[in-house]
Each structure stands twice: as structure tokens, then as C-alpha cells.
Write an enzyme that holds these catalytic residues in place. Structure first.
Site, mmCIF file in Angstrom:
data_model
loop_
_atom_site.group_PDB
_atom_site.id
_atom_site.type_symbol
_atom_site.label_atom_id
_atom_site.label_comp_id
_atom_site.label_asym_id
_atom_site.label_seq_id
_atom_site.Cartn_x
_atom_site.Cartn_y
_atom_site.Cartn_z
ATOM 1 N N ARG A 86 0.834 -1.214 0.000
ATOM 2 C CA ARG A 86 0.000 0.000 0.000
ATOM 3 C C ARG A 86 0.868 1.263 0.000
ATOM 4 O O ARG A 86 0.554 2.245 -0.666
ATOM 5 C CB ARG A 86 -0.939 -0.017 1.206
ATOM 6 C CG ARG A 86 -2.012 -1.087 1.103
ATOM 7 C CD ARG A 86 -2.690 -1.362 2.414
ATOM 8 N NE ARG A 86 -3.488 -0.241 2.905
ATOM 9 C CZ ARG A 86 -4.060 -0.236 4.118
ATOM 10 N NH1 ARG A 86 -3.881 -1.258 4.945
ATOM 11 N NH2 ARG A 86 -4.790 0.790 4.514
ATOM 12 N N HIS A 135 -5.804 6.492 13.345
ATOM 13 C CA HIS A 135 -5.371 5.113 13.068
ATOM 14 C C HIS A 135 -3.918 5.042 12.609
ATOM 15 O O HIS A 135 -3.499 4.058 11.985
ATOM 16 C CB HIS A 135 -6.311 4.464 12.046
ATOM 17 C CG HIS A 135 -7.706 4.323 12.569
ATOM 18 N ND1 HIS A 135 -8.779 4.091 11.749
ATOM 19 C CD2 HIS A 135 -8.209 4.397 13.824
ATOM 20 C CE1 HIS A 135 -9.887 4.027 12.490
ATOM 21 N NE2 HIS A 135 -9.570 4.210 13.744
ATOM 22 N N ASN A 227 -21.124 12.108 1.304
ATOM 23 C CA ASN A 227 -20.876 10.717 0.901
ATOM 24 C C ASN A 227 -21.838 10.374 -0.229
ATOM 25 O O ASN A 227 -23.022 10.690 -0.132
ATOM 26 C CB ASN A 227 -21.144 9.787 2.104
ATOM 27 C CG ASN A 227 -20.627 8.373 1.881
ATOM 28 O OD1 ASN A 227 -20.793 7.800 0.810
ATOM 29 N ND2 ASN A 227 -20.024 7.811 2.905
#
Ligand code: BV8
Ligand code: ZN
Length: 254
Positions: A86, A135, A227
Site C-alpha cells: 500500500r 489510526h 458521501n
């Protein structure tokens, strides 16, 4: 809650109605909280985890299996392979208009708190400061023993910790792991005192991050979701702008 559904984006984006209510609150807001997820980086070419109904899979493993504390114990090299893949992919990825718009907003409000679930560092690349990385960050490694941190944006990581010699792991929060000390608590504080909260590009399924807009709502903030799809948070929101962040966000402050 009011919906503004962008059926065919090119036509209606121009006409996407940002409500007078949101315009007024945007103009008057002092303390703003922005929570972002993978969707805000989608227009930069970063694959999302769940958008479109399927779940990201790596070598036959669901992402929340390979991205778990248990996997670090069981097979750290496999975890590194997933994050190295990634990170290499991210090397050529640039922020999109949504990232730049939020960076612009930080000059507009006395307090803008940006909390992201993304580990891609694109908010910082777009100029956002003091980003709360709930995160972690894919460009950092840390020692599994003494937590020494290593920046991989300048070059490869050492084979082992230079302080204590123990193994290095990605400096990201894996499933089953606590968030970085203080990061979530600070975001909760800001959520509890904000007057305007934006929830952008998240499926709102991962906790405790998805709990932040709920805290803002309970504290009386106006909550706006951006969204193209509805989420478990949409019912709680005062306004849902159903479109792509890179196309919708530039409309809000204008
Ligand atoms: C923890 C880093 C304490 C690694 C990640 C309460 C209830 C249920 C479960 C739990 C709970 N509390 C804790 C749990 C367990 C777990 C959890 O939430 N599980 C879920 C799956 C149910 N949480 C944890 O484990 C957390 N830790 O709780 O610690 C603890 C400790 C020990 C024991 C118990 C408790 C840690 C969670 C963090 C894990 N790490 N990332 C990596 O990246 O690999 S999570 C990762 O997945 C992301 O960071 C993000 O959080 C999540 C993905 O969600 P999104 O970012 O929203 O992305 P997604 O693809 O899902 O959705 C994209 C959205 O964008 C879609 O809605 C789509 O429509 C939209 N979109 C698409 N294009 C666009 C767009 N939007 C706008 N514009 C566009 N162009
Ligand atoms: Zn160490």
C-alpha cells in the site's frame, strides 16, 4: 434531516443545493470538527475498504484480518508485505480538491479539528496542520518493544530497532488495538464542544472513530455528512450531501 441527492453529478453538482442553514452555520461557526475516512482519498485513486458493498481482500484475507493485532503476533512479515504494497502504491498519489478545501478551511475558523481514519498522510500533503491521525500513518514504523518511531518517507526502515534491536512494525492502529494515546480523547473533547461537524467519506462502521459525530450531535452541533452513499450515521445528520467530496466540499464555503 434533509437530503440533497446528486443523481447525475455533472449536471446537478453545479446545482447541488447547499442549504441556507448550512451556509449560515458555515459562515458563523467558531469550532468545527471534521472526521474523514477512505472516501475522501477515493478521487486521489486510493481504493476504499468497503464502498460499493464489497470488502477489501489481501491474498484471500479480509483487510480487518490482515490489519489486526493478532496477525502481527502470528505473521509480522505478512503484515509488512500488505503495508509495503500500500505504501509503494501511495508514493505517486496526490491530494484532491477535498483535501485542499479542508486545508483552506483551517484558516477560516477559530478552531478546526481534523480527525482522520486515513493513514495515507494526504491531508498533511494538502497543507492541513495538527491532523489527528486516529489510526496512525503508513509512512512510519515503530518498535514493537520500546515504541521508537521511524520515518519511512525519507527512505527504507532499518531491519530492527536501532535503540533496543527488537522488531519494527507499521505505526498504524490495527483491529483490536487501542488508538494512539490521547488522540481519541482529544478528538472527543473537540467533538463535545464543536458547533459544526462534517463527516466525510466514511462508512462509519469502525469504532471508536464512528462515535465522534454522535458526540458532536449530542453536544448540539449541526452535523453534515458528505458521501455518495447513505451510512449508519445518515439518520443522525442534520444534512446529507450525497456526492463526491472533491466535487461537493468546494461548493460549501462558496
Ligand atoms: C479498539 C488502519 C479498543 C489499518 C484501521 C464497537 C462496536 C463494534 C466493534 C467494535 C467496537 N469497538 C471496537 C470494536 C472493534 C473494532 C471495530 O470497530 N470493528 C468494526 C469492523 C465493527 N475497532 C477496533 O478494533 C479499534 N480498536 O476498539 O480498541 C479495544 C482494544 C482491544 C479490544 C477491544 C477494544 C481499532 C480500529 C482501527 C483499525 N484500523 N485502519 C489499515 O488501514 O489497514 S480501520 C480502517 O477501516 C480505516 O482506518 C477506517 O477506520 C476503516 C474503513 O472505513 P472508511 O475509512 O469509512 O472506509 P470504507 O471503505 O469503509 O468507506 C468508504 C466510504 O466512502 C463509503 O461510505 C463510500 O460510500 C464513501 N465514498 C466513496 N467515494 C467517495 C466517498 N465519500 C466521499 N467522496 C467520494 N469520492
Ligand atoms: Zn526498540
Amino acid at each position: 434531516m434533509c437530503f440533497f441527492v446528486a443523481k447525475d453529478l455533472s449536471a446537478t453538482i453545479a446545482g447541488m443545493q447547499i442549504s441556507e442553514e448550512l451556509r449560515r452555520r458555515f459562515a458563523e461557526a467558531q469550532r468545527v470538527l471534521v472526521l474523514t475516512g477512505a472516501g475522501i482519498s477515493a478521487e486521489s485513486g486510493v481504493p476504499t475498504f468497503r464502498g460499493g458493498g464489497n470488502t477489501a481482500v489481501w491474498k484471500g484475507m479480509r483487510f480487518d484480518v490482515i490489519s489486526s493485532a493478532e496477525m502481527v503476533e502470528r505473521d509480522l512479515p505478512a503484515v509488512w508485505e500488505w503495508f509495503d504494497y500500500r505504501r509503494d502504491f501511495m508514493d505517486s498519489i496526490l491530494p484532491n480538491p477535498a483535501h485542499y478545501e479542508i486545508a483552506r478551511w483551517q484558516e477560516q475558523f477559530s478552531t478546526l479539528t481534523l480527525a482522520t481514519q486515513n493513514i495515507d498522510g494526504l491531508h498533511q500533503k494538502a497543507g492541513s496542520r495538527n491532523v489527528i491521525e486516529l489510526h496512525g500513518n503508513i509512512w512510519r514504523a515503530r518498535c514493537t518493544a520500546c515504541r521508537s518511531s521511524y520515518d519511512m518517507s525519507q527512505g527504507p526502515r532499518p531491519d530492527g530497532c536501532l535503540e533496543c534491536g527488537d522488531r519494527l512494525r507499521p505505526d498504524v492502529v490495527l483491529f483490536g488495538e487501542m488508538l494512539p494515546p490521547g488522540a481519541f480523547e482529544f478528538a472527543v473533547e473537540r467533538a463535545a464542544e464543536c458547533d459544526l461537524c462534517f463527516v466525510i467519506g466514511t462508512s462509519a462502521l469502525v469504532y471508536p472513530a464512528a462515535g465522534l459525530p454522535e458526540i458532536a450531535k449530542r453536544a448540539g452541533a449541526y452535523v453534515c455528512e458528505v458521501n455518495p452513499e447513505l451510512t449508519p450515521l445518515s439518520d443522525l445528520c442534520d444534512e446529507v450531501l450525497m456526492g463526491k467530496a472533491g466535487e461537493v466540499l468546494p461548493l460549501i464555503g462558496r
